[in-house]
Design an enzyme around this catalytic site. Structure first.
Site, PDB file in Angstrom:
ATOM      1  N   GLU A 150      86.627  -3.502   9.675  1.00  0.00           N
ATOM      2  CA  GLU A 150      85.367  -3.516  10.409  1.00  0.00           C
ATOM      3  C   GLU A 150      84.690  -2.157  10.408  1.00  0.00           C
ATOM      4  O   GLU A 150      83.535  -2.033  10.734  1.00  0.00           O
ATOM      5  CB  GLU A 150      85.596  -3.979  11.851  1.00  0.00           C
ATOM      6  CG  GLU A 150      85.904  -5.445  11.941  1.00  0.00           C
ATOM      7  CD  GLU A 150      86.480  -5.813  13.293  1.00  0.00           C
ATOM      8  OE1 GLU A 150      85.758  -5.659  14.271  1.00  0.00           O
ATOM      9  OE2 GLU A 150      87.644  -6.217  13.355  1.00  0.00           O
TER      10      GLU A 150
HETATM   11  O1  LIG Z   1      75.560  -8.480  13.278  1.00  0.00           O
HETATM   12  C1  LIG Z   1      75.836  -8.092  14.427  1.00  0.00           C
HETATM   13  C2  LIG Z   1      77.109  -8.251  14.979  1.00  0.00           C
HETATM   14  C3  LIG Z   1      77.349  -7.779  16.275  1.00  0.00           C
HETATM   15  N1  LIG Z   1      76.366  -7.194  16.983  1.00  0.00           N
HETATM   16  C4  LIG Z   1      76.625  -6.708  18.357  1.00  0.00           C
HETATM   17  O2  LIG Z   1      78.033  -6.495  18.535  1.00  0.00           O
HETATM   18  C5  LIG Z   1      78.379  -6.739  19.878  1.00  0.00           C
HETATM   19  C6  LIG Z   1      79.408  -7.827  20.003  1.00  0.00           C
HETATM   20  O3  LIG Z   1      80.451  -7.641  19.160  1.00  0.00           O
HETATM   21  P1  LIG Z   1      81.274  -8.862  18.535  1.00  0.00           P
HETATM   22  O4  LIG Z   1      80.867 -10.192  19.077  1.00  0.00           O
HETATM   23  O5  LIG Z   1      81.171  -8.718  17.043  1.00  0.00           O
HETATM   24  O6  LIG Z   1      82.702  -8.539  19.096  1.00  0.00           O
HETATM   25  P2  LIG Z   1      84.038  -8.168  18.301  1.00  0.00           P
HETATM   26  O7  LIG Z   1      84.580  -9.453  17.799  1.00  0.00           O
HETATM   27  O8  LIG Z   1      83.634  -7.231  17.199  1.00  0.00           O
HETATM   28  O9  LIG Z   1      84.898  -7.505  19.346  1.00  0.00           O
HETATM   29  C7  LIG Z   1      77.117  -7.171  20.554  1.00  0.00           C
HETATM   30  O10 LIG Z   1      76.520  -6.022  21.083  1.00  0.00           O
HETATM   31  C8  LIG Z   1      76.274  -7.706  19.431  1.00  0.00           C
HETATM   32  O11 LIG Z   1      74.939  -7.682  19.774  1.00  0.00           O
HETATM   33  C9  LIG Z   1      75.127  -7.030  16.430  1.00  0.00           C
HETATM   34  O12 LIG Z   1      74.238  -6.465  17.050  1.00  0.00           O
HETATM   35  N2  LIG Z   1      74.875  -7.476  15.160  1.00  0.00           N
HETATM   36 CA   LIG Z   2      81.957  -7.089  15.631  1.00  0.00          CA
END
Ligand SMILES: O=c1ccn([C@@H]2O[C@H](COP(=O)(O)OP(=O)(O)O)[C@@H](O)[C@H]2O)c(=O)[nH]1
Ligand SMILES: [Ca+2]
Length: 394
Positions: A150
């Site tokens: 990531e």
């Molecule tokens: O293409 C994307 C992917 C994620 N986010 C932001 O990333 C955060 C959430 O992360 P995610 O759901 O990806 O959680 P993870 O699984 O990475 O912990 C929020 O602020 C989303 O708005 C974004 O702005 N654009």
């Molecule tokens: Ca993410």
């Protein structure tokens, strides 16, 4: 193509050139199944000649909420949300290229927090949706990603060496170390090597599971990894005094509220949040003064509090988050039209940057949603890699 076949290229603008428009255009479909939402990225690449790397020509992006983990007990419904996004790709990719266009879904932190059984059931349903589509379904097309992928790197200006991404469940840091010293004092699994222009580079990249913004809320409340949550009330000085509410995350219902009688405000909140981050993260010395790109929830919370403009993004110092955290936490009743977690979120971001990663008050953060008009995301690098490994590009 030999030069003989390509002589006519110079008479056509690039998008009309028959060669460019057909043989050299590739598509790749990458799903980012995050903890708070599922997103589709449909990338178009153009390879102008076999000896050059393919160039990114465009992207179609769409997202849905909630994320797959919210369908822990209804995997078919989860897969349905993926299918609706995949239908966009059927519209976007020309039919003659469907069979040559790979489709991949990579789940991030959210699914890693579910039980193995529930996670696998979801992935299986998604795999079926892919199999029923006209696209190329590579082996391992649906999987839970190792956190280190990531991380992403940007090199827009010389002094910006790395990126910070704050998700819901996990957070990532990535940069290209400049000093031998950093490589020496970094745990081995924080470093990955990659090849470029016949040189080997070492990249510092790490994903901290449980340190995303929403996981941090639970940790601050003392509700992360707690066995029996039923009926238990989790309280924090980071929440409005009179607040009592419910919150669903990762398929579990939590009851939480403010410190009715006790203290509230920035000071006690910072101490609470500190327990979550202090001493838990690796602090590479060389990043203290470097500037970083910051994405995701760093961006969203800065927008929510008018630190930056939603369209433009902007440059902030670490201390701007602290100033805003104080402003919000010490006037909680006035801010309660927004999320009740705003104080906790801003305080966590401040503590994560200062005490977690060890940044200075004046470290610069470049908050960006898009670089060169493309949504910044680990998905671009992953798609590029996918097309190369399948031999679709060279
Ligand atoms: O293409 C994307 C992917 C994620 N986010 C932001 O990333 C955060 C959430 O992360 P995610 O759901 O990806 O959680 P993870 O699984 O990475 O912990 C929020 O602020 C989303 O708005 C974004 O702005 N654009
Ligand atoms: Ca993410």
């Amino acid at each position: 193509h030999s030069n003989r076949e390509m002589w006519f290229k110079h008479f056509f603008p690039p998008n009309v050139c028959p060669i460019d428009a057909k043989a050299n255009t590739f598509y790749g479909i990458m799903f980012d199944a995050g903890s708070t939402g599922t997103r589709i990225h449909i990338y178009t690449f153009v390879q102008k000649s076999p000896e050059n790397l393919p160039e990114l020509e465009g992207e179609i992006f769409e997202s849905v909420k909630p994320g797959l983990s919210a369908y822990a007990d209804q995997p078919e419904k989860g897969a349905e949300s993926v299918k609706r996004l995949l239908d966009m790709a059927i519209e976007a990719v020309p039919p003659h290229l469907w069979k040559k266009t790979p489709v991949v879904l990579k789940a991030t932190a959210g699914l890693r927090l579910l039980s193995e059984e529930k996670a696998q059931a979801l992935l299986l349903e998604v795999r079926e949706v892919f199999e029923e589509s006209p696209f190329l379904v590579p082996e391992d097309s649906v999987s839970i990603m190792d956190g280190s992928y990531e991380g992403q790197l940007s090199g827009q200006n010389q002094h910006t060496v790395g990126t910070l991404d704050l998700g819901g469940a996990s957070t990532q840091i990535t940069f290209l170390p400049r000093f031998e010293e950093t490589l020496k004092e970094t745990p081995g699994d924080f470093l990955t090597s990659f090849e470029m222009f016949n040189s080997t580079y070492k990249l510092y990249t790490h994903s901290y599971l449980g340190f995303g913004l929403k996981a941090a809320r639970l940790a601050t409340l003392g509700a992360l990894n707690v066995e029996a949550v039923d009926g238990q009330m989790f309280r924090s000085s980071c929440l409005p005094k009179q607040l009592e509410a419910e919150w669903h995350f990762g398929g579990v219902k939590y009851q939480y509220g403010g410190n009715k009688e006790g203290e509230t405000g920035f000071k006690p909140c910072y101490l609470e949040v500190l327990k979550v981050v202090k001493g838990k993260l690796h602090q590479p010395d060389e990043i203290r003064g470097s500037s970083f790109y910051a994405f995701s929830y760093y961006y969203d919370r800065a927008v929510d509090t008018n630190l930056i403009d939603y369209e433009q993004g902007g440059v902030l110092e670490v201390k701007d988050f602290e100033r805003k955290a104080k402003e919000v936490c010490d006037n909680m009743e006035r801010y309660n039209s927004a999320s009740p977690f705003l104080c906790m979120d801003l305080t966590y971001i401040t503590a994560l940057l200062k005490e977690g990663f060890g940044f200075r008050d004046n470290t610069l953060l470049q908050l960006t949603k898009k670089v060169n008009n493309i949504e910044t995301s680990w998905t671009l690098g992953a798609t590029f890699h996918l097309l190369q490994s399948l031999g679709i590009t060279h």
